[in-house]
Design a protein around this motif. Structure first.
Motif, PDB file in Angstrom:
ATOM      1  N   GLU H  93       0.820  -1.215   0.000  1.00 27.04           N
ATOM      2  CA  GLU H  93       0.000   0.000   0.000  1.00 27.04           C
ATOM      3  C   GLU H  93       0.851   1.262   0.000  1.00 27.04           C
ATOM      4  OE1 GLU H  93      -2.549  -0.222   3.398  1.00 27.04           O
ATOM      5  OE2 GLU H  93      -3.411  -2.146   2.769  1.00 27.04           O
ATOM      6  N   ILE H  94       2.012   1.178   0.618  1.00 30.34           N
ATOM      7  CA  ILE H  94       2.860   2.377   0.680  1.00 30.34           C
ATOM      8  C   ILE H  94       4.037   2.293  -0.276  1.00 30.34           C
ATOM      9  CG2 ILE H  94       2.253   2.941   3.067  1.00 30.34           C
ATOM     10  CD1 ILE H  94       4.897   1.626   3.903  1.00 30.34           C
ATOM     11  N   CYS H  95       4.176   1.173  -0.956  1.00 34.98           N
ATOM     12  CA  CYS H  95       5.315   1.019  -1.867  1.00 34.98           C
ATOM     13  C   CYS H  95       4.935   0.002  -2.935  1.00 34.98           C
ATOM     14  CB  CYS H  95       6.536   0.558  -1.065  1.00 34.98           C
ATOM     15  SG  CYS H  95       7.952   0.206  -2.115  1.00 34.98           S
ATOM     16  N   GLY H  96       4.442   0.505  -4.054  1.00 35.15           N
ATOM     17  CA  GLY H  96       3.836  -0.351  -5.073  1.00 35.15           C
ATOM     18  C   GLY H  96       4.767  -1.381  -5.689  1.00 35.15           C
ATOM     19  N   ASP H  97       6.068  -1.097  -5.690  1.00 36.89           N
ATOM     20  CA  ASP H  97       6.984  -2.028  -6.358  1.00 36.89           C
ATOM     21  C   ASP H  97       7.657  -3.000  -5.391  1.00 36.89           C
ATOM     22  OD1 ASP H  97       8.484  -0.060  -5.154  1.00 36.89           O
ATOM     23  OD2 ASP H  97      10.070  -0.127  -6.665  1.00 36.89           O
ATOM     24  N   ALA H  98       7.143  -3.091  -4.195  1.00 37.77           N
ATOM     25  CA  ALA H  98       7.665  -4.100  -3.266  1.00 37.77           C
ATOM     26  C   ALA H  98       7.375  -5.488  -3.833  1.00 37.77           C
ATOM     27  CB  ALA H  98       7.013  -3.946  -1.894  1.00 37.77           C
ATOM     28  N   GLN H  99       8.298  -6.389  -3.667  1.00 37.62           N
ATOM     29  CA  GLN H  99       8.126  -7.738  -4.213  1.00 37.62           C
ATOM     30  C   GLN H  99       8.085  -8.768  -3.103  1.00 37.62           C
ATOM     31  OE1 GLN H  99      11.533  -7.515  -6.907  1.00 37.62           O
ATOM     32  NE2 GLN H  99      10.111  -7.870  -8.598  1.00 37.62           N
ATOM     33  N   TYR H 100       7.235  -9.758  -3.300  1.00 36.65           N
ATOM     34  CA  TYR H 100       7.084 -10.797  -2.279  1.00 36.65           C
ATOM     35  C   TYR H 100       7.509 -12.145  -2.846  1.00 36.65           C
ATOM     36  CZ  TYR H 100       5.062 -13.512   1.533  1.00 36.65           C
ATOM     37  OH  TYR H 100       4.893 -14.351   2.600  1.00 36.65           O
ATOM     38  N   ASN H 101       8.340 -12.862  -2.122  1.00 41.03           N
ATOM     39  CA  ASN H 101       8.766 -14.206  -2.510  1.00 41.03           C
ATOM     40  C   ASN H 101       8.072 -15.189  -1.564  1.00 41.03           C
ATOM     41  OD1 ASN H 101      10.148 -16.682  -2.601  1.00 41.03           O
ATOM     42  ND2 ASN H 101      11.967 -15.681  -3.491  1.00 41.03           N
ATOM     43  N   GLU H 102       7.056 -15.849  -2.065  1.00 36.54           N
ATOM     44  CA  GLU H 102       6.197 -16.704  -1.240  1.00 36.54           C
ATOM     45  C   GLU H 102       7.003 -17.808  -0.543  1.00 36.54           C
ATOM     46  OE1 GLU H 102       2.439 -16.454  -2.168  1.00 36.54           O
ATOM     47  OE2 GLU H 102       2.193 -17.201  -0.125  1.00 36.54           O
ATOM     48  N   LEU H 103       7.900 -18.410  -1.295  1.00 37.40           N
ATOM     49  CA  LEU H 103       8.685 -19.524  -0.771  1.00 37.40           C
ATOM     50  C   LEU H 103       9.618 -19.038   0.353  1.00 37.40           C
ATOM     51  CD1 LEU H 103       8.452 -22.387  -1.842  1.00 37.40           C
ATOM     52  CD2 LEU H 103      10.532 -22.024  -3.153  1.00 37.40           C
ATOM     53  N   ALA H 104      10.311 -17.949   0.055  1.00 32.44           N
ATOM     54  CA  ALA H 104      11.313 -17.452   1.002  1.00 32.44           C
ATOM     55  C   ALA H 104      10.699 -16.592   2.088  1.00 32.44           C
ATOM     56  CB  ALA H 104      12.379 -16.644   0.261  1.00 32.44           C
ATOM     57  N   ARG H 105       9.443 -16.228   1.913  1.00 30.62           N
ATOM     58  CA  ARG H 105       8.734 -15.345   2.832  1.00 30.62           C
ATOM     59  C   ARG H 105       9.452 -14.002   3.033  1.00 30.62           C
ATOM     60  NH1 ARG H 105       7.261 -17.715   8.298  1.00 30.62           N
ATOM     61  NH2 ARG H 105       9.279 -18.729   8.163  1.00 30.62           N
ATOM     62  N   THR H 106       9.936 -13.444   1.929  1.00 31.82           N
ATOM     63  CA  THR H 106      10.672 -12.171   2.005  1.00 31.82           C
ATOM     64  C   THR H 106       9.940 -11.070   1.252  1.00 31.82           C
ATOM     65  OG1 THR H 106      11.925 -12.888   0.074  1.00 31.82           O
ATOM     66  CG2 THR H 106      12.983 -13.145   2.210  1.00 31.82           C
ATOM     67  N   ILE H 107      10.102  -9.842   1.757  1.00 23.97           N
ATOM     68  CA  ILE H 107       9.671  -8.639   1.040  1.00 23.97           C
ATOM     69  C   ILE H 107      10.932  -7.902   0.607  1.00 23.97           C
ATOM     70  CG2 ILE H 107       8.517  -6.400   1.244  1.00 23.97           C
ATOM     71  CD1 ILE H 107       6.799  -7.701   3.502  1.00 23.97           C
ATOM     72  N   VAL H 108      11.005  -7.552  -0.671  1.00 30.38           N
ATOM     73  CA  VAL H 108      12.189  -6.863  -1.175  1.00 30.38           C
ATOM     74  C   VAL H 108      11.765  -5.587  -1.887  1.00 30.38           C
ATOM     75  CG1 VAL H 108      13.980  -6.969  -2.956  1.00 30.38           C
ATOM     76  CG2 VAL H 108      13.680  -8.881  -1.378  1.00 30.38           C
ATOM     77  N   ILE H 109      12.461  -4.495  -1.536  1.00 32.81           N
ATOM     78  CA  ILE H 109      12.267  -3.215  -2.255  1.00 32.81           C
ATOM     79  C   ILE H 109      13.638  -2.758  -2.736  1.00 32.81           C
ATOM     80  CG2 ILE H 109      11.492  -0.811  -2.057  1.00 32.81           C
ATOM     81  CD1 ILE H 109       9.694  -1.739   0.290  1.00 32.81           C
ATOM     82  N   ARG H 110      13.784  -2.649  -4.042  1.00 37.72           N
ATOM     83  CA  ARG H 110      15.095  -2.272  -4.603  1.00 37.72           C
ATOM     84  C   ARG H 110      15.096  -0.796  -4.947  1.00 37.72           C
ATOM     85  NH1 ARG H 110      18.776  -5.926  -5.929  1.00 37.72           N
ATOM     86  NH2 ARG H 110      18.176  -8.107  -5.640  1.00 37.72           N
ATOM     87  N   ARG H 111      16.077  -0.098  -4.449  1.00 38.29           N
ATOM     88  CA  ARG H 111      16.195   1.336  -4.721  1.00 38.29           C
ATOM     89  C   ARG H 111      17.548   1.707  -5.316  1.00 38.29           C
ATOM     90  NH1 ARG H 111      11.815   1.329  -4.928  1.00 38.29           N
ATOM     91  NH2 ARG H 111      10.167   2.422  -3.824  1.00 38.29           N
ATOM     92  N   LYS H 112      18.503   0.861  -5.190  1.00 37.06           N
ATOM     93  CA  LYS H 112      19.795   1.150  -5.829  1.00 37.06           C
ATOM     94  C   LYS H 112      20.412  -0.160  -6.282  1.00 37.06           C
ATOM     95  CE  LYS H 112      22.607   1.264  -1.553  1.00 37.06           C
ATOM     96  NZ  LYS H 112      23.555   2.049  -0.752  1.00 37.06           N
ATOM     97  N   ASP H 113      21.207  -0.065  -7.375  1.00 35.49           N
ATOM     98  CA  ASP H 113      21.850  -1.276  -7.894  1.00 35.49           C
ATOM     99  C   ASP H 113      23.101  -1.582  -7.093  1.00 35.49           C
ATOM    100  OD1 ASP H 113      19.977  -1.745  -9.794  1.00 35.49           O
ATOM    101  OD2 ASP H 113      21.022  -0.602 -11.351  1.00 35.49           O
ATOM    102  N   VAL H 114      23.331  -2.853  -6.893  1.00 35.96           N
ATOM    103  CA  VAL H 114      24.554  -3.273  -6.207  1.00 35.96           C
ATOM    104  C   VAL H 114      25.412  -3.998  -7.228  1.00 35.96           C
ATOM    105  CG1 VAL H 114      25.484  -4.517  -4.239  1.00 35.96           C
ATOM    106  CG2 VAL H 114      23.152  -3.606  -4.160  1.00 35.96           C
ATOM    107  N   GLU H 115      26.668  -3.636  -7.280  1.00 35.57           N
ATOM    108  CA  GLU H 115      27.588  -4.272  -8.238  1.00 35.57           C
ATOM    109  C   GLU H 115      27.690  -5.765  -7.901  1.00 35.57           C
ATOM    110  OE1 GLU H 115      31.499  -3.324 -10.731  1.00 35.57           O
ATOM    111  OE2 GLU H 115      30.384  -1.852  -9.573  1.00 35.57           O
TER     112      GLU H 115
END
Lengths: 248, 248, 248, 248, 248, 248, 248, 248
Positions: H93-115
């Protein structure tokens, strides 16, 4: 008293050749000898295939000598496990040819020859420190007439040692794995053979091994099938069971 | 001070024959003797039916002697449990006829005769190694005036030994089963009798017996009814409770 | 088949009035009824004094109904423990007067009157939350013909509540203490009475109570004598044993 | 690839009929099929005597269907254990004749007949509540071509039920005992037979059974010899091992 | 360095009277003395109110002497706990007036008088065997300047002994209960007083006491409020905490 | 009945102004109210300083309402812990101004004002997930008239958060630390303050936290002194004890 | 035999320069030396980077000497862990320059120089009593060519000692924390550094430390990230792993 | 605030450019953001190399959203672990591009690239059921910029699957092994590689796996060196630590 004798006995009760009172007495005599502090199970060999074995721990030297004396009156091989040297010396006073295996902590008295098995038991340990438990299993299996192949110190930290000995393991009729620490050897062996694997966790290790608990749990949860487990450090139990299976 | 005396005492307080201060003192004296390091419960026999027993473990020889000295001033039988030989020798200095039971680790001083019970307690062990715990139970029950029938070494590995002694077990008023390892004896006995069964797990065993834990859990989970359990190796507790039940 | 009938039966075998084959059959029929998934122990009442009780947990409704159906063919009272309401409703279909005790989770079917005991069992709980376990004990003891005195919520946090009820506890022939958390009630009661105390640890509590382990260990280590312990939440076992003792 | 094929393969490598690269590929294909989330062990039947069994717990329905699909491409019987009805319904979509055993929680797909064994496995339970675990063992043993004799609900609380069935137990080549609570059944059976006994502790019980721990420890510490133990509730493991032994 | 000195120090840093480098050095010196194998916490008294105490177990005699030597350079009382006689003799070589308490296993060196507290700590034990742990608490509390009232051997098996001493317990500012076995004393005391109760489980007991675990769990699950618990046998910890509370 | 009233009462008994029978009755009434399923400890406030608190877990809604009804007849504040919303709604039916704290799971009914303490309790948590337990402590302490300072989420993974709040912690009269996982917060705080620290392990965590066991053991073994521990998740116990200490 | 040699070997098999029989032999010789009771893993250094280390516990002096003798025939450094002085004296008979570290219980024989690492391992202990375990780690890391910085006795009870040494800890490439009791040191360090932290719980402590279990659970549940754990008292394992990481 | 900034800050304090009060404030702001229920550790990235990760279990959706809102104000990637789908939907609701991995039970929000790292982490599981835990590790390692090679379902029951993938495992810079049941995979891998092995026990299994305890103990007692262990099911911890090591 084997099955046939038992049938005759019952017929004799029926036709009165043996009175009920005498029958009661006879059954009492046939089944065990009562020393007061111990009731020697004479009936055992007929019932489960092997004579009673003396578990020496927690018995006094005097008690052990009493039991051995009684057993010496019969034509059977005698095995005492978890015996100290002091116990052995007590036994030796009444039986000069008793033998003591320091490593296995066993007392052995041989009175009759047992025909050796054609098939054999593979006895595998993870490390050198597991050998005492393994030797208890070996002594047990051997006195019951089994051939035993020892493959010692082939734990998974250097797994090529195990693979190098895989042939002799695979040709056995039954396999005993003896390992402490994390006991991973059992699962690896279990995944490579098509024979029953008897796992013996040992108390070798320290800290979170909790005196063999880690190995025990590990073996009980083995992802390999065909594996079953005996008590921690129970070399005798593994040797006994392997003998039963080897002779099937 | 028994119930009747107590009633009189209260009446005397009410009518002033005993002042409150004196009452306080009297109650103090009646109830226990204070040695500083120990408060001997003189009131115990009236309250729970037996004089206090000395649990020797963890006490110094000097403390034990102090307690025994005080108890010797009364006309009671004295029982000390978990006593070492060194403790016994200390006690003997002040009481020449004290007796030591090496197996049961008990010190016994007899000062009055107890009428023997007409009914008896059956005391059953799984193996020979369980006898020390059983003897602690026997000594306890006997000093409290009970007749005890010992049936030793009838564990389930040779269950005919148990059946052969079933009659004497069934005729008892209460039964104590003493067993280590897996403690299966208790459930088998429990399923065959209509009397209370007091189960004593022992620390006999090794590995996954975890010093008696296996037998303890086994007995607590007995599928037979009429069974209850005391602490591991608690022969005293079983003998004490059996005595209470035997005298109901 | 009681003891006398058994004697006649054996005499008949001896004199040939009953053939061995018929004897074998008869013994089979007398001892239990085989439903395949269950073998109802008909012999039980003669052997241990009470008919078999149905432990419902882990059984399907169909299995329970099958067992009840068979038991209804005899003139006995029926007790089912750890029964859900669904199980009860299944039973009610075949036995309209079956009664369910929600708190105790018991099913009771009464078919014969039992003479009430003159002596009674004191049933003591530490708290209100221990009542369900206590009620299981009460239902069990009552169906076996015992009078039960309930003394609930007298835990040691307010020990005057216990002292206030001490008289009724002391006059019992046997006492059941039911307590969770630290289970101290048992030791306090044990130190105040001269009757057998059956301790029932309950799973009441949280955290380091470990579902009743704390109370269990506490009771096993009671410093008071005359105490023995049954499994956690085992109200049935306590009621059953108390009944045996109450009727001695 | 059996032993003989393996020898030919190596000879071909040596004489160049198969290049090392091709050899690498071939070995990869022969040994397992890679589904990414699972690597199906095709090599297993040759190595340990039985095809891989699907342990369904913790797998998604999609994963199970993927594994079954792959296994259906071969001429083998398929066994899935610890399967829910939902998993079964997923499998049924791709294999209409899959069978579900609600009690044992198994999915079975039969594709080839297995010659039945002449000897049999005796499968003994202490109570009715142990049947689900026993049935998992039975289904496993049967799909591997073994004859199984079920002797259910013969626990030691009514030990005459066991003795009445002793003959059929003794004539088996290998015996599985399945019991919860205190698991005493195993020791009693172990003391009466001369065949290997595989003990399966079950989680049947409550309180201090600690979800099967009591039965597990009890069985590991059995005073009877010839006994070994598998994990709590591991009917599959017992059935699998019994099958290996029954076919020796 | 107390709060005021710290403020001055920071002001000096700010105005340059102390350079950063010197400041770094000073802070290093003030806070602890580094012996390599030990870093003596000189800062401790200011921070938590008491000088560091030497936990002797696991240290070599040489290390203990090194630590004592350093502490002797300051005007403080020194307390060593869990000290063997050998350790004490080592310390005595460098400090002739060091005192050893055999029961409490403490080494005490007094260098300054501490004003005795007006209020006192009640120190209550369940039995005589708990006295060593209690004495460790007493020595600790006393060297920190507290008055201690000892009420020993008032366990619940003879609860009138406790009630008889209730007044002196209730008048304390803080109460320490020391008990092994089932540790019920704590709950009973906790239910009778309105002061903080510090419970010390002891390893007194055997079998299912599991070296104090039973008492520990019992105390953690106390149904009485106002109770908190320290480690098994941790007399020092209880004495220390009681001292803090007594001086609030 | 406070101390003075008790003295008068006894004098009246002595001089006959109160008969023994009436005295018995009076004592019964004064000490607790008997609801059958519960005995409300009216005497508690005088004895230990606070009225009885209702531990709701394991009680039926009907029982809770019965207890509250009785307590409402007196001029006291009422606290119910471990209450579900359903319990609260039941209570609200008979007491419209009862308040429910969802996080702390408490029911509070205020009937009299308590003078707030001048000193305060510092309530420190390791993480956000520990807050429910902390709030139970806070609600408890506040209803007993204590000021509470909350310092939440200052666990050692970011220890500067703790140091930043050290002043407010150090100025408290007593400190409660609430932490799950490894509970290291307690030792760090304990090493930085000179006040009593009450440690509450929480069940926050997973895997080898074993529902709070890891934190519990950690806190019991704290290398910092001045620390004692209550049961896992026992916010109430910590708040209650902190209140006692805060008011010394 | 390194990777390159292995490739040549396989090519020789293919082109017949080495017969299959010879190949079999060669592989056998290359991989390990078989002493019967031990199979020395010669292949280990190539496979995992370090020669095999002798775990002396549970081995006889004769076995250790046999293993050392064999290893002395190669140009490698030898490390024996958990060695008693008696073992060392046995080794010294066959290798005069063997060195024994009493604290670390290690035997070291140096035969080749190892280039010291430029980066270092920080070795941090909570207390003085943890030093023996730390020294085992240090000896291990040093014989493998690592520089080790010791920071001893900086436990959280006096956390300023840790902060004072934070720089040297932070500059390490990998950090080992060694702590007993509650092991809080690990979490505090883990929250302050950006390097891998290897936690070693020690058995230092008593009571509810359960021989290191408390510290082990504490470390496994650390709220700080970047932490992993080895077995209780496993200084060797920590030193070995730190060496691998330090050389990445 | 990195090291350099910190130096400047201190110099400013010294020369008065920053007053002590302002300095206090600044340090407060720099170190964390206080939400009341949570104190977000802004300082963490500088101190330990990674931004704080949100452990969602035990937090309310509202709390999680509050934390995410605050973190979104900074230019960092956000990782939430142990998140339910409901939590994810709140975050979305507060961050539309948050991603959910059902298996891993993780929420990920990417804002910067990591080398991405040049070296990689090998992620090995014993079975298919271990994949969820492995995926948590993978997600963690990947968001921190590591390359991960997944090798799933290569447990020792079919050890050739492991050998077939040994090359890719050996070429990794660091290895994570994820396994339940007996966890033998870890020891086998540990014996075959020269890189650090991070072992993750999983709760996959049943019965005597005790929710992962068997695998945990197995891994802690690994006979292979170079192995360390994280908490049961702690995929996050393993991924985090592997990332630190992979970037050394």
């Amino acid at each position: 008293m084997n099955s046939k004798e038992m049938e005759n006995f019952l017929k004799n009760i029926k036709n009165g050749d043996i009175s009920i009172e005498d029958g009661m007495d006879k059954l009492k005599d046939l089944s065990y000898s009562d020393l007061g502090f111990a009731k020697i199970d004479n009936h055992r060999e007929l019932r489960v295939g092997y004579p009673e074995v003396i578990y020496c721990e927690g018995k006094t030297v005097k008690q052990i000598k009493g039991i051995v004396s009684l057993m010496l009156t019969k034509d059977i091989n005698i095995l005492g496990t978890r015996a100290t040297r002091v116990m052995y010396e007590g036994v030796k006073e009444i039986c000069g040819d008793a033998q003591y295996n320091e490593l296995a902590r066993t007392i052995v008295i041989r009175r009759k020859d047992v025909e050796p098995s054609s098939t054999y038991i593979a006895l595998v340990t993870g490390g050198t420190s597991d050998i005492p438990v393994a030797e208890e299993a070996a002594v047990t299996a051997e006195i019951f007439g089994n051939k035993v192949e020892r493959i010692y110190d082939v734990g998974v930290a250097g797994i090529h040692r195990l693979f190098d000995n895989l042939d002799v393991i695979r040709r056995a009729k039954v396999i005993i794995t003896v390992a402490g620490m994390e006991g991973a050897l059992t699962s690896v062996v279990g995944g490579l053979v098509d024979k029953p694997v008897i796992a013996v966790p040992t108390s070798v290790g320290y800290g979170a091994s909790f005196k063999g608990l880690a190995a025990l749990l590990s073996m009980l949860n083995s992802c390999s099938s065909g594996v079953s487990v005996v008590n921690i450090d129970n070399g005798f139990g593994a040797g006994y069971l392997a003998s039963i299976i080897n002779k099937l």
